[in-house]
Design a protein around this motif. Structure first.
Motif, mmCIF file in Angstrom:
data_model
loop_
_atom_site.group_PDB
_atom_site.id
_atom_site.type_symbol
_atom_site.label_atom_id
_atom_site.label_comp_id
_atom_site.label_asym_id
_atom_site.label_seq_id
_atom_site.Cartn_x
_atom_site.Cartn_y
_atom_site.Cartn_z
ATOM 1 N N ARG A 35 0.763 -8.459 -50.324
ATOM 2 C CA ARG A 35 1.095 -8.657 -48.907
ATOM 3 C C ARG A 35 1.158 -7.293 -48.225
ATOM 4 N NH1 ARG A 35 3.830 -13.627 -50.634
ATOM 5 N NH2 ARG A 35 3.533 -15.178 -48.983
ATOM 6 N N HIS A 36 0.089 -6.963 -47.562
ATOM 7 C CA HIS A 36 -0.023 -5.674 -46.879
ATOM 8 C C HIS A 36 -0.966 -5.879 -45.703
ATOM 9 C CE1 HIS A 36 -0.952 -1.485 -46.029
ATOM 10 N NE2 HIS A 36 -0.031 -1.100 -46.875
ATOM 11 N N VAL A 94 7.457 -1.935 -50.174
ATOM 12 C CA VAL A 94 6.506 -3.045 -50.324
ATOM 13 C C VAL A 94 7.000 -4.274 -49.569
ATOM 14 C CG1 VAL A 94 5.507 -4.654 -51.990
ATOM 15 C CG2 VAL A 94 5.549 -2.208 -52.495
ATOM 16 N N ARG A 127 2.914 0.860 -55.032
ATOM 17 C CA ARG A 127 2.261 -0.243 -55.750
ATOM 18 C C ARG A 127 2.220 0.045 -57.251
ATOM 19 N NH1 ARG A 127 -0.978 -4.455 -54.453
ATOM 20 N NH2 ARG A 127 -2.530 -5.142 -55.975
ATOM 21 N N HIS A 180 2.918 -7.970 -42.903
ATOM 22 C CA HIS A 180 1.758 -8.811 -43.232
ATOM 23 C C HIS A 180 2.003 -10.262 -42.835
ATOM 24 C CE1 HIS A 180 -0.246 -11.650 -45.974
ATOM 25 N NE2 HIS A 180 -1.274 -10.820 -45.950
ATOM 26 N N ASP A 211 1.331 4.192 -50.327
ATOM 27 C CA ASP A 211 0.887 2.856 -50.730
ATOM 28 C C ASP A 211 0.560 2.832 -52.222
ATOM 29 O OD1 ASP A 211 1.092 1.458 -48.351
ATOM 30 O OD2 ASP A 211 -0.988 1.757 -47.765
ATOM 31 N N PHE A 260 6.329 -3.852 -45.783
ATOM 32 C CA PHE A 260 4.931 -4.110 -45.469
ATOM 33 C C PHE A 260 4.602 -5.590 -45.642
ATOM 34 C CE2 PHE A 260 3.177 0.386 -45.758
ATOM 35 C CZ PHE A 260 2.714 0.362 -44.451
#
Length: 462
Positions: free
Chosen positions: A339-340, A83, A198, A90, A194, A86
């Motif tokens: 934030r992706h 995360v 998450r 972002h 993803d 990514f």
């Protein structure tokens, strides 16, 4: 807009994505008994966050996973690293968008303090997700996937856990439809990773808390509507500019409304399901503004819509708003877990571009740089068509990042018809329409909903 900045490579981006792709491939095969090559990939993944506060914990987690001895705390560390990578992608892309548009964002969205969520059910969800990581997508079967059912059932009655429950339910349903994993020709590695990462982080107490909110008063100037349709649900997200009543800086905001839907309701009929829940849709369809008084808004810029706090305002042309107000509007920063790069959807206004087509994919060339136009996102529930886009000379759209490049999703275009400028909006039918195609679709939807209600009534009476 300084289009050249969007076309330039972003330092470190390819390396970060390569590290993520390597980890996602590991989840495909599972981490129960990693092979020697996979162990090396885990160490390379840990090196991607070297020099960050995560370095020590992720390094330890990678070593444990490489030995096939990873526990829940190690999978959490690996998910956090993914995360975070990514999130860095972002942030780098958003910084480039700000440089190109001359726009800024507010400070980072504050995180709410943890509350007393039930620890046991969160631990059960975390255990199931860790079992998935050990099994891998190739090892999926109905027995492992069904382990999510009792967890989801325990979570759904609690509003504080519903966000995670819905995510787990949808994830498990998608996995179940793909069983057995060994028979799959293609595995959506990034998507499933993803969802996995998450969901795993949302099992931490406090991570799924509702975002902090404030209230706003002022004039809301809609720019366009982004319509998301699923077989059983539909959502309309209105992108707009808010001019505060106190004369403060204009800011970008969003207002969303969702509704369940039968799969027989499609096209313009979708608006019938959404209109009763949000008066803003009528203003969008009629080209009007809304005056807000004390409307709740999250730190990320999402209005928590309440019709009692809004009333119809003066007419306003979205293209005037885009030309005059949008350039100085301030954006908002997303929460850490949001934030992706797939979440980037920045309103932009383009004009004076040249239009070209390559393999039926249109592109806008701005200052010598071509940007693909994502016409696949244009909804059938409005008059905007790919042909209108190709014939356009100005566009209100969302700047997105997909497949390694920035793309434009049109929300509205200006074109010339019989020497007159005509504006065509994807959300023109949101408040109703006299267009023949729209009227026909609305009637079909009305009939379909009436039949379903009658059938439901018979079942309840039986």
């Amino acid at each position: 807009m300084h289009a050249d900045l969007l076309a330039e490579p972003v330092p470190g981006l390819e390396e970060a994505l390569a590290a993520v792709d390597g980890f996602d491939a590991l989840l495909t095969d599972g981490l129960l008994r990693p092979r020697a090559a996979q162990a090396g990939d885990l160490i390379a993944f840990a090196h991607a966050v070297a020099g960050t506060p995560l370095a020590t914990r992720v390094g330890e987690a990678a070593e444990k996973a490489a030995a096939g001895a990873a526990g829940e705390e190690h999978f959490l560390a690996l998910a956090a690293a993914r995360v975070a990578l990514f999130g860095s992608v972002h942030d780098a892309l958003v910084e480039r968008v700000h440089a190109a548009t001359g726009r800024t964002s507010a400070d980072d969205a504050p995180q709410p303090p943890p509350s007393g969520e039930p620890v046991n059910v969160l631990a059960a969800a975390r255990s199931w997700l860790c079992d998935l990581a050990r099994t891998g997508w190739r090892g999926l079967d109905h027995e492992i996937v069904s382990g999510a059912a009792p967890v989801v059932s325990a979570m759904l009655p609690d509003p504080a856990l519903r966000r995670l429950a819905v995510l787990l339910d949808g994830f498990a349903t998608e996995l179940a439809a793909s069983c057995p994993g060994a028979a799959l020709d293609r595995i959506p590695e990034r998507r499933w990773a993803d969802l996995w990462s998450r969901a795993l982080l949302l099992t931490l107490p406090g991570a799924a808390e509702a975002p902090t909110t404030d209230t706003v008063t002022g004039r809301l100037l809609p720019l366009g509507v982004d319509l998301h349709e699923h077989a059983t649900a539909v959502q309309a997200q209105v992108h707009a500019v808010l001019e505060p009543a106190d004369g403060g800086t204009a800011r970008l905001v969003r207002a969303s409304v969702s509704a369940p839907k039968p799969d027989t309701v499609v096209g313009a009929g979708l608006w019938q399901l959404l209109r009763p829940h949000m008066s803003l849709l009528a203003a969008v369809g009629e080209g009007g503004t809304m005056d807000l008084v004390g409307m709740p808004v999250t730190a990320e810029g999402d209005l928590i819509w309440d019709d009692s706090l809004a009333r119809a305002g003066e007419p306003a042309d979205p293209f005037v708003t885009a030309r005059v107000v949008l350039p100085t509007a301030v954006g908002t920063a997303p929460a850490a877990l949001d934030r992706h790069p797939a979440r980037i959807a920045t309103p932009v206004f383009l004009e004076g571009y040249a239009v070209s087509q390559d393999d039926d994919v249109p592109a806008f060339t701005v200052a010598g740089h071509a940007f693909a136009v994502d016409t696949d996102r244009i909804p059938a529930a409005g008059p905007l068509t790919p042909e209108n886009v190709v014939a356009s000379r100005a566009c209100i759209g969302l700047l997105r990042w997909d497949a390694g490049a920035f793309r434009v999703q049109p929300l509205a275009v200006e074109t010339t018809v019989r020497k007159k400028t005509l504006a065509i909006h994807a959300g023109s039918w949101a408040g109703g329409t006299t267009d023949k195609a729209g009227v026909k679709a609305e009637k079909a939807a009305t009939d379909a909903v009436a039949v379903l209600r009658e059938r439901a009534g018979r079942l309840l009476r039986a």
